[in-house]
Design a protein around this motif. Structure first.
Motif, PDB file in Angstrom:
ATOM      1  N   ILE A 123      17.911  34.692  70.352  1.00 43.62           N
ATOM      2  CA  ILE A 123      17.245  34.673  71.656  1.00 43.62           C
ATOM      3  C   ILE A 123      17.857  33.600  72.548  1.00 43.62           C
ATOM      4  N   VAL A 124      18.089  32.417  71.978  1.00 46.30           N
ATOM      5  CA  VAL A 124      18.708  31.334  72.750  1.00 46.30           C
ATOM      6  C   VAL A 124      20.155  31.686  73.106  1.00 46.30           C
ATOM      7  N   GLU A 125      20.881  32.284  72.177  1.00 42.93           N
ATOM      8  CA  GLU A 125      22.266  32.676  72.453  1.00 42.93           C
ATOM      9  C   GLU A 125      22.326  33.666  73.614  1.00 42.93           C
ATOM     10  N   ALA A 126      21.403  34.630  73.616  1.00 45.57           N
ATOM     11  CA  ALA A 126      21.363  35.606  74.709  1.00 45.57           C
ATOM     12  C   ALA A 126      21.066  34.914  76.036  1.00 45.57           C
ATOM     13  N   ALA A 127      20.117  33.988  76.015  1.00 37.00           N
ATOM     14  CA  ALA A 127      19.777  33.253  77.232  1.00 37.00           C
ATOM     15  C   ALA A 127      20.971  32.456  77.737  1.00 37.00           C
ATOM     16  N   ASN A 128      21.700  31.866  76.816  1.00 35.18           N
ATOM     17  CA  ASN A 128      22.834  31.021  77.185  1.00 35.18           C
ATOM     18  C   ASN A 128      23.988  31.825  77.766  1.00 35.18           C
ATOM     19  N   CYS A 129      24.008  33.146  77.553  1.00 34.48           N
ATOM     20  CA  CYS A 129      25.080  34.003  78.082  1.00 34.48           C
ATOM     21  C   CYS A 129      24.834  34.416  79.528  1.00 34.48           C
ATOM     22  N   ALA A 130      23.688  34.069  80.089  1.00 34.01           N
ATOM     23  CA  ALA A 130      23.379  34.469  81.468  1.00 34.01           C
ATOM     24  C   ALA A 130      24.303  33.757  82.452  1.00 34.01           C
ATOM     25  N   PRO A 131      24.589  34.376  83.583  1.00 28.96           N
ATOM     26  CA  PRO A 131      25.424  33.721  84.594  1.00 28.96           C
ATOM     27  C   PRO A 131      24.695  32.552  85.236  1.00 28.96           C
ATOM     28  N   THR A 132      25.471  31.601  85.753  1.00 28.85           N
ATOM     29  CA  THR A 132      24.909  30.466  86.474  1.00 28.85           C
ATOM     30  C   THR A 132      25.668  30.271  87.784  1.00 28.85           C
ATOM     31  N   ALA A 133      24.997  29.744  88.783  1.00 25.49           N
ATOM     32  CA  ALA A 133      25.631  29.519  90.084  1.00 25.49           C
ATOM     33  C   ALA A 133      26.835  28.593  89.924  1.00 25.49           C
ATOM     34  N   THR A 134      27.938  28.959  90.532  1.00 23.42           N
ATOM     35  CA  THR A 134      29.218  28.242  90.470  1.00 23.42           C
ATOM     36  C   THR A 134      29.658  27.996  89.024  1.00 23.42           C
ATOM     37  N   ASN A 135      29.149  28.803  88.108  1.00 18.95           N
ATOM     38  CA  ASN A 135      29.449  28.663  86.685  1.00 18.95           C
ATOM     39  C   ASN A 135      29.198  27.241  86.183  1.00 18.95           C
ATOM     40  N   ALA A 136      28.140  26.623  86.708  1.00 17.48           N
ATOM     41  CA  ALA A 136      27.848  25.231  86.352  1.00 17.48           C
ATOM     42  C   ALA A 136      27.473  25.071  84.879  1.00 17.48           C
ATOM     43  N   GLN A 137      26.809  26.079  84.319  1.00 11.88           N
ATOM     44  CA  GLN A 137      26.414  26.078  82.907  1.00 11.88           C
ATOM     45  C   GLN A 137      25.663  24.802  82.525  1.00 11.88           C
ATOM     46  N   THR A 138      24.690  24.438  83.347  1.00  9.01           N
ATOM     47  CA  THR A 138      23.896  23.242  83.048  1.00  9.01           C
ATOM     48  C   THR A 138      22.500  23.592  82.522  1.00  9.01           C
ATOM     49  N   VAL A 139      22.284  24.868  82.203  1.00  7.36           N
ATOM     50  CA  VAL A 139      20.990  25.276  81.651  1.00  7.36           C
ATOM     51  C   VAL A 139      20.907  24.834  80.193  1.00  7.36           C
ATOM     52  N   SER A 140      19.779  24.218  79.830  1.00 11.68           N
ATOM     53  CA  SER A 140      19.557  23.785  78.447  1.00 11.68           C
ATOM     54  C   SER A 140      18.277  24.413  77.917  1.00 11.68           C
ATOM     55  N   PHE A 141      18.119  24.381  76.609  1.00 12.52           N
ATOM     56  CA  PHE A 141      17.004  25.057  75.954  1.00 12.52           C
ATOM     57  C   PHE A 141      16.352  24.130  74.928  1.00 12.52           C
ATOM     58  N   THR A 142      15.046  24.154  74.908  1.00 10.63           N
ATOM     59  CA  THR A 142      14.283  23.422  73.898  1.00 10.63           C
ATOM     60  C   THR A 142      13.289  24.386  73.279  1.00 10.63           C
ATOM     61  N   VAL A 143      13.336  24.543  71.964  1.00  7.21           N
ATOM     62  CA  VAL A 143      12.407  25.416  71.253  1.00  7.21           C
ATOM     63  C   VAL A 143      11.414  24.544  70.485  1.00  7.21           C
ATOM     64  N   ILE A 144      10.148  24.745  70.769  1.00 11.79           N
ATOM     65  CA  ILE A 144       9.075  23.985  70.116  1.00 11.79           C
ATOM     66  C   ILE A 144       8.389  24.893  69.100  1.00 11.79           C
ATOM     67  N   THR A 145       8.346  24.451  67.836  1.00 14.38           N
ATOM     68  CA  THR A 145       7.632  25.190  66.791  1.00 14.38           C
ATOM     69  C   THR A 145       6.599  24.318  66.083  1.00 14.38           C
ATOM     70  N   ASP A 146       6.635  23.025  66.322  1.00  8.63           N
ATOM     71  CA  ASP A 146       5.694  22.096  65.705  1.00  8.63           C
ATOM     72  C   ASP A 146       4.289  22.373  66.233  1.00  8.63           C
ATOM     73  N   PRO A 147       3.317  22.716  65.361  1.00 12.22           N
ATOM     74  CA  PRO A 147       1.956  23.026  65.818  1.00 12.22           C
ATOM     75  C   PRO A 147       1.336  21.921  66.668  1.00 12.22           C
TER      76      PRO A 147
END
Length: 285
Positions: A107-131
């Protein structure tokens, strides 16, 4: 960064000239050698490398081992893709079974493949699973709504604002209902999700919201393909925008601005059908 053309293998097809958004590649006349200009303006999008049929574009950021041939026969046909899109729902029948890590990774890999403005690629991801952290998100959201409700219901404030903010005041009963359900342990915010995907960018990114929501759509479709429930966390995002202090981001160790949040979980069942949406408001001009 280095960029060059291997002239011995270049077939002068001009495809790199046509696709480069920075106009770095030039061909003065048909069949003449491809030349380079303004290399410093490269946005490192990789279009030139990916389009070259003979691997003659040599870009230091895209070594050949990181470039893959596309198998178009493997692609879903339009009807299958539309079926996936139409079947996507916010399935809230989430079980206690955690989402497997390999699914979260996809899911994160798919999200990371999305285009970004000026190809900046500054989108980051945090997955929380701790209850405990998940509970922290719910508590934060309820507390912000509770504070907002108290403010709006102050007799003086209510007298001044309600005539002009009727759309806001209609949510006050909803805030109270959410507070009661939360106190009863019904988790009206996260819907018992076992994971939260936070999509965020540096505050300096002018297109952070656009980039993040493009990433969200990719992640949503991958979750659907994997059979993972996904729910857009509108209440949490509303609380973040209302509070304006980055309290949640700091509490979760997120450096930057949160633009999109997806709740994830394994569903008790999948929907066997989908109902048609209202026809698109569509015009061709």
């Amino acid at each position: 960064m280095t960029l060059s053309i291997e002239q011995n293998t270049c077939i002068k097809c001009k495809k790199c000239v046509q696709v480069c958004p920075a106009n770095i590649f030039i061909q003065k006349k048909n069949k003449e050698a491809i030349e380079l200009q303004y290399i410093d303006s490269c946005i490192v999008c990789g279009h030139c490398v990916d389009v070259c049929p003979t691997n003659s574009v040599l870009h230091s950021e895209f070594p050949l081992e990181n470039v893959h041939t596309i198998d178009y026969s493997y692609m879903p046909d339009p009807d299958r893709l539309m079926e996936l899109i139409k079947s996507r729902r916010s399935n809230r029948t989430i079980t206690t079974r955690p989402v497997p890590k390999e699914m979260l990774d996809k899911i994160v890999e798919a999200a990371n493949c999305a285009p970004t403005a000026t190809n900046a690629q500054t989108v980051s991801f945090t997955v929380i699973t701790d209850p405990a952290k998940l509970r922290q998100v719910s508590d934060y959201t309820i507390n912000v709504f509770n504070s907002l409700a108290k403010f709006l219901l102050n007799p003086v404030i209510k007298c001044l604002l309600k005539p002009f903010m009727k759309d806001v005041y209609k949510y006050v009963p909803t805030f109270e209902r959410l507070k009661q359900e939360h106190a009863a342990g019904n988790d009206p915010i996260l819907r018992k999700a076992t994971a939260l995907l936070f999509i965020h960018t540096p505050k300096s990114n002018r297109f952070g919201s656009e980039d993040s929501n493009l990433a969200y759509q990719n992640a949503s479709l991958m979750a659907q393909a994997l059979g993972v429930s996904q729910i857009y966390m509108g209440f949490v995002l509303t609380a973040i925008k209302q509070e304006k202090k980055d309290t949640l981001a700091k509490g979760l160790g997120i450096d930057g601005k949160i633009h999109a949040i997806m709740a994830l979980g394994m569903p008790a069942f999948r929907y066997p059908k989908y109902a048609d949406r209202k026809p698109a408001k569509y015009q061709l001009i």
